[in-house]
Write an enzyme that holds these catalytic residues in place. Structure first.
Site, PDB file in Angstrom:
ATOM      1  N   GLU A  78       0.823  -1.208   0.000  1.00  0.00           N
ATOM      2  CA  GLU A  78       0.000   0.000   0.000  1.00  0.00           C
ATOM      3  C   GLU A  78       0.861   1.263   0.000  1.00  0.00           C
ATOM      4  OE1 GLU A  78      -3.090  -0.147  -0.531  1.00  0.00           O
ATOM      5  OE2 GLU A  78      -3.531  -2.245  -0.072  1.00  0.00           O
ATOM      6  N   ARG A  88     -19.766  -0.469   4.767  1.00  0.00           N
ATOM      7  CA  ARG A  88     -21.102  -1.028   4.887  1.00  0.00           C
ATOM      8  C   ARG A  88     -21.045  -2.362   5.631  1.00  0.00           C
ATOM      9  NH1 ARG A  88     -23.155  -0.843  -1.040  1.00  0.00           N
ATOM     10  NH2 ARG A  88     -20.932  -0.436  -1.304  1.00  0.00           N
ATOM     11  N   CYS A 141      -8.147  -2.172   7.755  1.00  0.00           N
ATOM     12  CA  CYS A 141      -6.729  -2.164   7.372  1.00  0.00           C
ATOM     13  C   CYS A 141      -6.227  -0.756   7.122  1.00  0.00           C
ATOM     14  CB  CYS A 141      -6.491  -3.035   6.133  1.00  0.00           C
ATOM     15  SG  CYS A 141      -6.651  -4.788   6.519  1.00  0.00           S
ATOM     16  N   HIS A 165      -0.965  -5.955   1.814  1.00  0.00           N
ATOM     17  CA  HIS A 165      -2.169  -6.795   1.716  1.00  0.00           C
ATOM     18  C   HIS A 165      -1.828  -8.111   1.024  1.00  0.00           C
ATOM     19  CE1 HIS A 165      -5.504  -3.710   2.499  1.00  0.00           C
ATOM     20  NE2 HIS A 165      -5.863  -4.779   3.167  1.00  0.00           N
TER      21      HIS A 165
HETATM   22  N1  PCA Z   1      -8.354  -7.126   5.998  1.00  0.00           N
HETATM   23  C1  PCA Z   1      -9.320  -6.057   6.206  1.00  0.00           C
HETATM   24  C2  PCA Z   1      -9.338  -5.832   7.689  1.00  0.00           C
HETATM   25  C3  PCA Z   1      -8.637  -6.998   8.294  1.00  0.00           C
HETATM   26  C4  PCA Z   1      -7.977  -7.684   7.168  1.00  0.00           C
HETATM   27  O1  PCA Z   1      -7.210  -8.658   7.250  1.00  0.00           O
HETATM   28  C5  PCA Z   1      -9.079  -4.818   5.352  1.00  0.00           C
HETATM   29  O2  PCA Z   1      -8.481  -4.955   4.274  1.00  0.00           O
HETATM   30  O3  PCA Z   1      -9.487  -3.721   5.742  1.00  0.00           O
END
Ligand code: PCA
Length: 201
Positions: A78, A88, A141, A165
């Site tokens: 990211e 939501r 996240c 991620h």
């Molecule tokens: N993914 C979610 C929250 C926790 C996770 O592992 C996200 O991408 O926000």
């Protein structure tokens, strides 16, 4: 050197979260740096309570937050966290904020202070499909990444921090027809992200 690495508990009806499953098996040390591994709750309140304390108390040199991005086919590093909570889907304690700031009065966004492009390059060199992501979403996240970077900024720390991620693991998609990666590859991806963050400024 000290590295705080976090994964998340399961959410959204999943039995596991690959970010935490993979992280559990990481070595205790990478490039001579000690890893502090923590599992975060998938709650907007929880990450804003737990992360600032962890960062201020442990004073890590590097923070690598990881989470599941179900549906993404590759590992994504990211670039930016925004000061928005908008969902939501309720979090794990039933909270579904709309258009709320993560921290009132904080900046609109923070850029990752990890070497985003170098991590993507290193992942690809290791044979792991990877790319830069320009949005961590507006769920927990993103709130976690924003919280870490805001905490570091406010405390005037030198700690570098960012978010990676990971896709679903194979076991989660047996009946889903969605992209997935093996837990072993996800584990290796997190290790590569940690190693590169320690080696590249
Ligand atoms: N993914 C979610 C929250 C926790 C996770 O592992 C996200 O991408 O926000």
């Amino acid at each position: 050197m000290k590295v705080l690495v976090t994964g998340f508990e399961p959410f959204g009806g999943e039995r596991i979260n690959p970010s935490w499953e993979a992280l559990k098996d990481l070595p205790e040390e990478v490039e001579g740096a000690r890893l502090i591994k923590r599992r975060l709750p998938v709650t907007f309140r929880g990450v804003r309570r737990v992360l600032p304390r962890l960062i201020v108390e442990e004073k890590p040199d590097v923070v690598v937050l990881t989470g599941q991005a179900g549906g993404r086919p590759n590992v994504t590093v990211e670039r930016v966290a925004i000061n928005v909570m908008d969902s939501r889907t309720p979090d794990n304690e039933g909270f579904a904020p709309e258009d709320e700031p993560v921290f009132e009065g904080a900046p609109a966004a923070y850029f990752s202070t990890l070497p985003v492009k170098a991590i993507v390059d290193a992942l690809r060199k290791a044979g792991i499909p990877a790319g830069v992501s320009n949005t961590a979403g507006t769920y927990v996240c993103n709130a976690a990444m924003f919280t870490a970077l805001h905490t570091i900024a406010v405390a005037g720390m030198e700690t570098r921090a960012g978010f990676v991620h990971v896709p679903f693991s194979h076991g989660q998609v047996l009946e889903k027809a969605k992209p997935s990666m093996s837990l072993e590859t996800i584990r290796k991806a997190i290790e590569v992200a940690v190693r590169t963050s320690l080696m590249v400024r």
